[in-house]
Enzyme design. Structure first.
Site, PDB file in Angstrom:
ATOM      1  N   GLY A  83      43.749  46.495  32.598  1.00 42.12           N
ATOM      2  CA  GLY A  83      44.139  46.465  33.829  1.00 42.12           C
ATOM      3  C   GLY A  83      43.119  46.268  35.150  1.00 42.12           C
ATOM      4  N   LEU A 128      41.673  43.952  38.740  1.00 45.91           N
ATOM      5  CA  LEU A 128      41.351  42.663  39.122  1.00 45.91           C
ATOM      6  C   LEU A 128      39.753  42.055  38.791  1.00 45.91           C
ATOM      7  CD1 LEU A 128      43.512  43.014  42.148  1.00 45.91           C
ATOM      8  CD2 LEU A 128      44.041  41.448  40.244  1.00 45.91           C
ATOM      9  N   LEU A 129      39.332  41.289  39.670  1.00 53.84           N
ATOM     10  CA  LEU A 129      38.150  40.619  39.468  1.00 53.84           C
ATOM     11  C   LEU A 129      37.013  41.707  39.887  1.00 53.84           C
ATOM     12  CD1 LEU A 129      36.659  38.116  38.891  1.00 53.84           C
ATOM     13  CD2 LEU A 129      36.743  37.646  41.358  1.00 53.84           C
ATOM     14  N   HIS A 174      30.095  43.165  36.125  1.00 55.84           N
ATOM     15  CA  HIS A 174      29.323  44.434  35.167  1.00 55.84           C
ATOM     16  C   HIS A 174      28.198  43.771  34.827  1.00 55.84           C
ATOM     17  CE1 HIS A 174      32.973  46.690  34.682  1.00 55.84           C
ATOM     18  NE2 HIS A 174      33.505  45.798  33.917  1.00 55.84           N
ATOM     19  N   GLY A 212      39.297  50.231  34.518  1.00 53.03           N
ATOM     20  CA  GLY A 212      40.133  49.468  34.003  1.00 53.03           C
ATOM     21  C   GLY A 212      40.269  49.625  32.552  1.00 53.03           C
ATOM     22  N   VAL A 229      35.460  52.667  32.113  1.00 54.66           N
ATOM     23  CA  VAL A 229      34.979  52.965  33.430  1.00 54.66           C
ATOM     24  C   VAL A 229      33.532  52.232  33.660  1.00 54.66           C
ATOM     25  CG1 VAL A 229      34.037  55.330  32.755  1.00 54.66           C
ATOM     26  CG2 VAL A 229      34.623  54.836  35.336  1.00 54.66           C
ATOM     27  N   CYS A 278      37.735  43.539  43.107  1.00 59.34           N
ATOM     28  CA  CYS A 278      39.054  44.172  42.798  1.00 59.34           C
ATOM     29  C   CYS A 278      39.973  43.573  43.913  1.00 59.34           C
ATOM     30  CB  CYS A 278      39.170  45.538  42.590  1.00 59.34           C
ATOM     31  SG  CYS A 278      37.902  46.125  41.345  1.00 59.34           S
TER      32      CYS A 278
END
EC number: 2.3.1.181
Length: 235
Positions: A85, A87-88, A91, A154, A166, A183
């Site tokens: 789940g 959006l953009l 990381h 997500g 997370v 996001c």
């Protein structure tokens, strides 16, 4: 007795290596549902990922997803589509990534409850471990300090088996987030524990605090081990 969950610190991995680890442990969960719960802990090399909802309007200035991916790769990061789940987001080094690989049937939790507990784990970490009592959840998924996101979340679940998880900003270089609208949330910003506290807060130092908060929130015992490089083996 409380359920034992093995936490495995893998150090710094590429996003693809992280996906392979999750697939391995998902297969293990399917074959050994009563014994294979684990918590994968790592940092990623710089990578932008987009979830199953695709690229949001706030990040559509490049045109299609391929053009966005090309721009982000040109600054030295990888780009991947993910089956989670959200959006953009970004990381990278300085970010503690936790992928709980759990069979929710072992924990009596719904997916909604699971997401709430992951968020509360980070809220507790911020408050108890670092004195950031204003860390909170909002209608926007993640953990926030005012309008600054300190942790992104997500998750994916199939047949009660979880993956993804997370990402907590410890001492990540926040400049990476300036190349996107994280996001898709206009008017919001990204922060880190280092930024909020005005001192360096490393991933290694956050790790035991996170495990304490996870253990308390999920009512489990956590046993930390450190994986050898590319160690996919379990006992």
């Amino acid at each position: 007795p409380r359920r034992l969950i093995r936490a495995i610190w893998h150090g710094r991995l590429s996003y693809k290596e992280g996906l392979l680890l999750q697939r391995f442990h998902s297969a293990l969960l399917r074959s050994r549902p009563l014994k294979a719960d684990c918590l994968l802990l790592l940092e990623h090399r710089p990578v932008y990922t987009v979830g199953i909802r695709g690229v949001d309007p706030a990040n559509s200035a490049d045109g299609d997803t391929d053009q966005l991916a090309a721009r982000l790769r040109s600054i030295g990061a990888e780009f991947h589509r993910a089956d989670r789940g959200g959006l953009l987001t970004f990381h990278g080094p300085g970010q503690l990534v936790a992928y709980p690989m759990l069979d929710l049937r072992n924990h009596g939790r719904s997916l909604r409850d699971y997401v709430c507990r992951l968020q509360r784990t980070v809220v507790d970490l911020c408050a108890r471990g670092y004195g950031l009592g204003d860390a909170r959840t909002t209608e926007d998924v993640g953990v926030w300090i005012a309008d600054r996101k300190v942790a992104a979340l997500g998750v994916h679940a199939a047949n009660y088996l979880t993956s993804h998880g997370v990402a907590i900003n410890c001492n990540v270089d926040l400049a990476w987030f300036q190349h996107i609208v994280p996001c898709g949330l206009l008017g919001k910003s990204v922060t880190s524990l280092t930024n909020e506290l005005g001192r360096d807060v490393s991933v290694e130092s956050v790790l035991p605090e996170f495990l304490d908060s996870f253990s308390a929130e999920f009512n489990c015992e956590v046993q930390l081990t450190r994986a050898a490089t590319a160690d996919f083996c379990v006992e």
